[in-house]
Design an enzyme around this catalytic site. Structure first.
Site: not given
Ligand code: IPE
Ligand code: IPE
Ligand code: MG
Length: 627
Positions: A391, A408, A500
């Protein structure tokens, strides 16, 4: 002669498992005369379960005693043999580890774990029993009857209740130990009294062995009242006072047995079994009371004729009762575990050869640009399965004035480097959260980028010919067809790789995974293919997206938030949690290594109390950065 028919009828075909059950059977026959006789009244699957439970406990006990018979001159042999405690702890930790993996690393543990998984027995009752053995190691002393009784109710009763409830469950009677205690208070009291009677009897008949360990298993209060001196007992001197004490205690145990009637609504075969068990205990009490002085030197045997007079009709009655009212036993044996170093489900020799060829073709991961090397950890300190919520991509990009989609892209690079690091440190299972079922709520440009980046990452890992087997966990719904095709193709292309197991959670939701498993099980039950009462945790897990995924040891979330966001709820129930502020794109393999080092310093207890000292010695590799 091993009773091969009994094993066949219990579905035991694996030779190693057979050996484990046989070792347990022999231990039961040698040390549990009454338990063995009663096991023969039970149908085969329950018979072997009795052997596994009883025999395994004996094996652990013997192991704690492996130093040999105590030295008569040195009464406190137990204290002078710290090896006993160590051997016991080693066995218990191996058992905990084996149970988590669903396979036993020695034949006896294999039989025990097979029984526990087959009958879905929670490990708690065994841990209370291990606690008893631990206490035995240090010699246990009770001042009063009240202490003696409290110890029994805490340590011994759960085991007896568990065995009783297993018997009733197999007979189609619903009787979880907790339910018995809560719903029928008189039944709970009756069980408790019966357990007290059994343990008082055993305290008498095992007296000679206990004295050999420098241990008097009766409350001091009882000795004082009767005018018996501890020193006389330890010197094995009989006195009239001692003989009178034995007779009084035997009468007391007998009256406890007489005042703990069997619960009324029982299956006739269960009634015969429990009735025979208590009758044999009455016989044992009589044998003890008839020759009190002999108890100081040996364990009394059951008189042969009286024993047969009890057992022969009991066998006929039990067989008749089972014939008329067959046990609706539906144990659900666990699937045979795959060999530790083979990918699940591909065990045949030709496949192994194909795998060997494949393995030669894989390449080692490129080193980290900084030259950092993984820390060297003792194997037992390594997590088996690390899961990561990757995340913080969006916030990382925003903080740099970039569009979230750039976050991403950078996240893909972080993933590839972490996979390299996982290979270098020798991790077996890595599971990453790449896209959740909730992430469809995101703007279209972000979805588009993710649906491009995820297949890209898969292609790169396939093409790199690293020793990584890729799996996909998630659902098809809403995923573009080409993404599904890439995920399936990556699974196929890497299925022979063994280094792995990388599980990519794409369009994954934890509750949906559990709900889908429950729905499939319900369908099977409705179709009459499985018995709902036989659904064990193990049987349930077979319906999850990636059934062979072991429990998560370390759950890591980057990006600063401390939540699990519907990630692997089934598998993380006992995981160690680690939340890092670092956003995912700023992570590389060194972050993974540091997380693993932190994990190695933690003490996992699984509801128990700490046993193995934390802080295993961590040997750092050359050139690794300081944490
Ligand atoms: C995690 O990073 C990637 C996915 C959820 C696909 P985020 O896109 O959630 O990044 P933040 O949490 O908004 O910074
Ligand atoms: C969790 O991250 C999902 C992934 C990393 C793919 P999110 O960014 O979607 O989660 P929330 O919204 O912070 O809970
Ligand atoms: Mg996120």
């Amino acid at each position: 002669m091993p009773p091969t028919g009994v094993y066949r009828r219990s579905g035991i075909h694996d030779p190693a498992l057979f050996r484990g059950y046989e070792a347990c059977r022999r231990a039961t026959r040698a040390t549990g005369e009454i338990e063995y006789a009663v096991s023969l009244l039970l149908p085969p699957p329950l018979r072997i379960a009795t052997w596994a439970l009883y025999g395994a406990v004996r094996a652990v006990d013997d192991l704690a005693d492996a130093a040999g018979p105590p030295d008569r001159e040195n009464r406190s042999t137990n204290e002078s043999d710290p090896g006993r405690a160590e051997r016991l702890e080693a066995w218990i930790s191996a058992f905990d580890a084996d149970l988590r993996e669903g396979r036993g690393s020695d034949p006896v543990r294999q039989a025990l774990i097979h029984t526990m998984l087959t009958w879905n027995l929670p490990p708690g009752f065994l841990h209370t029993l291990f606690e008893e053995l631990r206490q035995d190691v240090h010699g246990r002393q009770f001042a009063t009857w009240q202490e003696w009784r409290r110890y029994n109710s805490l340590i011994n009763t759960p085991l007896v209740l568990r065995a009783g409830s297993l018997l009733m469950r197999a007979a189609g009677l619903s009787a979880e130990p907790e339910a018995i205690a809560a719903s029928v208070p008189e039944a709970a009291v009756a069980w408790q009294t019966a357990v007290d009677a059994i343990y008082l009897t055993d305290a008498l008949v095992d007296l000679s062995d206990d004295l050999g360990r420098g241990h008097v298993p009766l409350p001091q209060e009882a000795l004082d009242e009767a005018g018996v001196h501890r020193a006389d007992l330890l010197a094995r001197h009989t006195t009239p006072a001692f003989e009178e004490l034995v007779r009084r205690l035997a009468a007391r145990a007998r009256s406890w047995l007489d005042h703990s009637p069997l619960p009324p609504v029982l299956h006739p075969a269960v009634a015969v079994t429990l009735g025979t068990y208590t009758d044999l205990y009455r016989l044992r009490l009589k044998a003890a009371a008839d020759a009190p002085a002999a108890l100081l030197h040996r364990r009394p045997a059951l008189p042969r004729n009286a024993r047969l007079r009890l057992l022969l009709p009991a066998r006929t009655k039990a067989a008749l009762a089972r014939g008329l009212f067959p046990f609706p036993i539906q144990p659900s044996p666990p699937p045979p575990p795959a060999p530790a170093d083979a990918p699940e489900g591909h065990g045949r020799a030709d496949e192994a050869r194909a795998r060997a060829v494949q393995q030669q073709a894989t390449t080692s991961p490129p080193p980290h640009p900084s030259g950092a090397r993984p820390p060297r950890l003792p194997p037992e300190a390594m997590p088996r399965h690390v899961a990561i919520v990757m995340d913080g991509n969006g916030r990382w990009a925003t903080a740099r004035g970039l569009p979230r989609t750039d976050g991403h892209r950078a996240g893909t690079e972080a993933l590839i480097d972490v996979v390299h690091g996982a290979l270098e440190i020798g991790l077996k299972h890595l599971t990453v959260y790449a896209f959740s079922t909730e992430n469809w709520k995101r703007p279209a440009d972000e979805l588009q980028t993710l649906m491009y980046e995820i297949p890209q990452a898969m292609h790169r890992m396939v093409d790199e010919t690293l020793d990584v087997r890729l799996r996909w966990a998630g659902v098809r719904s809403r995923l573009p067809a080409d993404v599904i095709e890439t995920l399936l193709q990556a699974e196929r292309a890497t299925r022979e790789r063994t280094g792995l197991l990388l599980t990519m959670c794409v369009n994954y939701g934890g509750r949906a995974e559990i709900t889908a498993a429950a729905a499939k099980l319900a369908q099977e039950a409705a179709a009459g293919r499985i018995d709902p009462s036989s659904v064990s945790e193990h049987a349930f897990a077979r319906y999850l997206h990636v059934p062979e995924l072991p429990d998560v040891d370390l759950l890591l979330r980057t990006g600063g938030d401390q939540r699990t966001s519907n990630f692997l709820p089934w598998q993380v129930t006992y995981a160690e949690l680690l939340f890092l502020d670092t956003p995912w794109p700023a992570v590389d393999r060194r972050t993974l290594w540091e997380a693993i080092e932190q994990y190695a310093r933690r003490t996992r207890r699984y509801g128990s109390v700490p046993r193995i000292p934390a802080q295993p010695t961590l040997l750092r590799g050359h050139g690794a950065p300081s944490p």
